[in-house]
Design a protein around this motif. Structure first.
Motif, short mmCIF file in Angstrom:
data_model
loop_
_atom_site.label_atom_id
_atom_site.label_comp_id
_atom_site.label_asym_id
_atom_site.label_seq_id
_atom_site.Cartn_x
_atom_site.Cartn_y
_atom_site.Cartn_z
N LEU A 455 0.81 -1.21 0.00
CA LEU A 455 0.00 0.00 0.00
C LEU A 455 0.85 1.26 0.00
O LEU A 455 0.35 2.35 -0.30
N GLY A 456 2.10 1.16 0.36
CA GLY A 456 3.00 2.31 0.30
C GLY A 456 2.84 3.32 1.40
O GLY A 456 3.33 4.44 1.27
N VAL A 457 2.17 2.96 2.48
CA VAL A 457 2.02 3.87 3.62
C VAL A 457 2.66 3.23 4.84
O VAL A 457 2.85 2.01 4.90
N ASP A 458 3.01 4.07 5.82
CA ASP A 458 3.62 3.59 7.06
C ASP A 458 2.60 3.68 8.19
O ASP A 458 2.09 4.76 8.50
N VAL A 459 2.28 2.53 8.78
CA VAL A 459 1.34 2.47 9.90
C VAL A 459 2.13 2.61 11.19
O VAL A 459 3.09 1.87 11.43
N LEU A 460 1.74 3.55 12.02
CA LEU A 460 2.50 3.88 13.22
C LEU A 460 1.86 3.36 14.51
O LEU A 460 2.29 3.73 15.60
N LEU A 461 0.85 2.52 14.41
CA LEU A 461 0.27 1.92 15.60
C LEU A 461 1.25 0.94 16.24
O LEU A 461 2.00 0.25 15.54
N ASP A 462 1.21 0.86 17.55
CA ASP A 462 2.01 -0.11 18.28
C ASP A 462 1.28 -1.44 18.26
O ASP A 462 0.19 -1.58 18.85
N ALA A 463 1.84 -2.43 17.58
CA ALA A 463 1.18 -3.72 17.44
C ALA A 463 0.95 -4.40 18.78
O ALA A 463 0.10 -5.29 18.89
N ALA A 464 1.68 -3.98 19.81
CA ALA A 464 1.51 -4.59 21.13
C ALA A 464 0.13 -4.32 21.71
O ALA A 464 -0.32 -5.04 22.61
N HIS A 465 -0.55 -3.27 21.22
CA HIS A 465 -1.88 -2.94 21.72
C HIS A 465 -2.99 -3.70 21.00
O HIS A 465 -4.16 -3.58 21.38
N LEU A 466 -2.64 -4.46 19.96
CA LEU A 466 -3.65 -5.19 19.21
C LEU A 466 -3.97 -6.52 19.88
O LEU A 466 -3.20 -7.02 20.70
N VAL A 467 -5.11 -7.09 19.50
CA VAL A 467 -5.60 -8.33 20.11
C VAL A 467 -5.43 -9.48 19.12
O VAL A 467 -5.96 -9.42 18.01
N PRO A 468 -4.72 -10.54 19.49
CA PRO A 468 -4.58 -11.69 18.57
C PRO A 468 -5.92 -12.36 18.32
O PRO A 468 -6.77 -12.44 19.21
N VAL A 469 -6.12 -12.86 17.10
CA VAL A 469 -7.33 -13.62 16.81
C VAL A 469 -7.17 -15.03 17.35
O VAL A 469 -6.05 -15.54 17.51
N GLY A 470 -8.29 -15.66 17.66
CA GLY A 470 -8.31 -17.08 17.92
C GLY A 470 -7.74 -17.55 19.24
O GLY A 470 -7.49 -18.74 19.41
#
Length: 493
Positions: A455-470
Motif C-alpha cells: 500500500l506504500g504507507v507507514d502504519v504507526l500503531l504499536d502492534a503490542a496494543h492489538l488483540v490476537p485472533v483465535g
C-alpha cells in the motif's frame, strides 16, 4: 458505537463482543478443523475467481493476525442524510507472514448506514476466527470469501492486509499486483473495447445505459506511469450538509486548490439543497471558469421518488453530472422511475454490493452508473467481478470508500489504479485530524499513488496494543487514540 462526543487523544472504553443475531452472529469457536470450516461457512468449492494462491508458498503463509479499534477525530463533522459524526471509528487488522513482513488494513466501524455492520459486529467476526495455526489460514483468499458471507468489512480486512503483505514481499506496489492479476480480464471491458456494450458495433445488453454514459470520467484524467498504472489519480472534494454560504465557501476553496470534481450531499430539504447547489455552482464558476468544475450530488437515499423527480430539473439547470442514490435503498423500482424521467444521470450506491446487484440494477434500468465499495463487496475478487459486470452492462463505474484514514484511502487508490477506474473517492483522510498512518499525499485535487511496495504507507500503531485472533479468553478490543497529528494539506477545501 458512535462516539461523536469523545475527546481525542485518550483511550476509550472497551468494545463489547456481542453474540448478535442474523448476519452479525459471531461464529462459534472449535478446535476441530471441520467444525471451524462449517462455522465459517467454508466449502471446498470456495475458490474466488481470478485468485492467486500466494499461501502455497511457505514464506507467504500467515504466522500472526491481530486486530484493534482506533478513533480518528475529524477536522470537520461528517454530515449527510444517514451520518452525523465527529470521528471515524476504524477497525484495523495486522497480518504477519512467515518471513516477518507485515500487512495492514482498516475499515469503518461507524459506517453501518452503508455497510450494515457496526464496530462490534466487525470485531466479533475477527474475534471468532480460528487461531492462525488452524489450516484454514493456509488459504487466506478462501477464508476471506467465507467471512464475506456474514461480514464483508471483516473480509475486506483479511483480503487487503494479506495483499499488502505479499506485495511488500515481492517489492511491488499493490496496484501493480492487482493489474497483473486482473488486467487481462478487465482490459477487455474498458470503454471502446470490441464487444463492450456501447462500443462501435456492439449490442447493448438489456438495461444498458451507454447512450447516457457521458459521465464516465468527469473532473480530470489520471496521469499514467511508464507501466501504464496511474501515478496521479483525480478525486473529488466532498461538501457536507450545511448552509448555502458554507457550500459556496467549501466549493471555492476546493476549486482554488485544484479540484475539478465536487460532490455535494443532498437529500434533505429540497429548497435548501437547491440553494446549496446553486451557491456551489456560482462559486466554482467564479474561481475556475464556467463548467470547469464538475458537480455531482449524492442524496444517500434521502428522497422519495416524487421529491427526487422534482429536484432533477434544477439539478440539470446547475449542470450536475449525476445524482447518486436519490431514493431509499431496497426500492429499485422507485429509482428506476426517477432514472426514466430524469434529465440527470442516476447512479446507484447503497443498492449495489456485488455483481448480482449490478445485474439487477441493469435489468430494471434503475441507474446509469454504479458506485462500488470494497467495504460492501468484501473481497477484491468480488469487487472485480462487480466492476466487470457493470462494464459488460454498459454502466458507468465509480469506486467509493467509507471516509477513512490514509491506510483506507491508499487501499482505494491502489484498487482504482489496478482495476482501471477513472472515478474514485480518495480524499477522505484529509479531513482526519489524527491519523494512524503516513505516506499518502493529496495535491491539486489528486492523490499521488505511492510507488513503494504494498500500500506504500507507514502504519504507526504499536502492534503490542492489538488483540490476537483465535485465543480463548483474550480481552475485548480497546479503542485506541490515533497516534499521528496530521497538518492541514494545502489542497484541502
Amino acid at each position: 458505537m458512535t462516539g461523536g462526543g469523545r475527546a481525542a487523544g485518550r483511550l476509550h472504553a472497551e468494545v463489547e463482543r456481542p453474540t448478535g443475531t442474523g448476519r452479525d452472529v459471531e461464529p462459534p469457536r472449535s478446535t476441530s478443523r471441520d467444525a471451524n470450516r462449517a462455522a465459517l461457512g467454508v466449502r471446498d468449492a470456495d475458490q474466488p475467481a481470478l485468485r492467486v494462491r500466494d499461501a502455497d508458498q511457505p514464506a507467504l503463509r500467515i504466522r500472526e493476525a491481530s486486530y484493534g479499534v482506533v478513533a480518528l477525530p475529524l477536522r470537520r463533522r461528517l454530515r449527510h442524510t444517514t451520518a452525523d459524526t465527529g470521528e471515524l471509528v476504524q477497525v484495523v487488522l495486522r497480518l504477519v507472514l512467515a518471513d516477518g513482513q507485515a500487512g495492514w488494513a482498516e475499515t469503518r466501524g461507524n459506517g453501518a448506514y452503508a455497510t450494515h455492520h457496526t464496530t462490534d459486529s466487525i470485531v466479533a467476526a475477527l474475534a471468532g476466527l480460528p487461531a492462525v495455526t488452524d489450516p484454514l489460514w493456509n488459504d487466506p483468499a478462501a477464508l476471506a470469501a467465507s467471512v464475506a458471507r456474514h461480514c464483508p468489512p471483516a473480509a475486506m480486512l483479511l483480503d487487503v492486509a494479506y495483499r499488502d503483505a505479499t506485495a511488500r514481499v515481492r517489492g511491488v506496489p499493490l496496484a501493480e499486483a492487482l493489474r497483473a492479476e486482473y488486467g487481462d480480464v478487465l482490459t477487455a471491458l474498458v470503454p471502446g473495447s470490441p464487444g463492450r456494450p456501447g462500443a462501435p458495433g456492439a449490442t447493448a445488453a438489456p438495461g444498458a445505459t451507454a447512450a447516457r454514459g457521458a459521465t464516465a470520467a468527469p473532473g480530470g484524467a489520471a496521469v499514467p506511469g511508464e507501466n501504464g498504472i496511474p501515478t496521479t489519480l483525480p478525486t473529488h472534494a466532498a461538501i457536507p450538509f450545511g448552509t448555502p454560504k458554507e457550500a459556496a465557501e467549501l466549493t471555492a476553496s476546493a476549486a482554488a486548490s485544484g479540484f475539478r470534481r465536487v460532490k455535494i450531499r443532498v437529500g434533505g430539504d429540497p429548497f435548501l439543497d437547491s440553494a446549496r447547489i446553486a451557491a456551489a455552482r456560482t462559486a466554482a464558476d467564479r474561481v475556475s471558469g464556467p463548467g470547469a468544475v464538475v458537480l455531482a450530488a449524492d442524496a444517500n437515499g434521502g428522497w422519495d421518488p416524487d421529491t427526487a423527480l422534482a429536484a432533477t430539473p434544477w439539478l440539470a439547470r446547475y449542470g450536475v453530472a449525476w445524482l447518486e442514490q436519490p431514493t431509499r435503498p431496497g426500492d429499485l423500482p422507485a429509482m428506476a422511475r426517477v432514472r426514466a424521467e430524469s434529465p440527470v444521470p442516476v447512479w446507484a450506491d447503497e443498492d449495489v454490493r456485488d455483481a448480482a446487484d449490478v445485474h439487477t440494477v441493469a435489468d430494471l434500468a434503475a441507474a446509469d452508473g454504479v458506485h462500488l465499495k470494497l467495504e460492501k463487496a468484501g473481497t477484491v475478487a468480488a469487487l472485480a467481478e462487480a466492476v466487470a459486470a457493470a462494464r459488460e452492462r454498459g454502466l458507468d463505474v465509480a469506486l467509493g470508500q467509507m471516509d477513512c484514514g490514509r491506510l483506507g484511502c491508499a487501499t482505494t487508490a491502489h484498487l482504482a489504479a489496478g482495476l482501471g477506474l477513472a472515478v474514485a473517492e480518495l480524499w477522505g483522510y484529509a479531513n482526519v485530524a489524527h491519523d494512524l498512518a503516513t505516506g499518502l499525499r493529496l495535491r491539486d485535487g489528486a492523490i499521488l499513488l505511492p510507488d513503494a511496495p504494498g500500500l506504500g504507507v507507514d502504519v504507526l500503531l504499536d502492534a503490542a496494543h492489538l488483540v490476537p485472533v483465535g485465543l480463548p479468553g483474550t480481552p475485548n478490543g480497546t479503542v485506541l487514540a490515533a497516534p499521528v497529528p496530521i497538518p492541514v494539506p494545502a489542497s484541502l477545501p
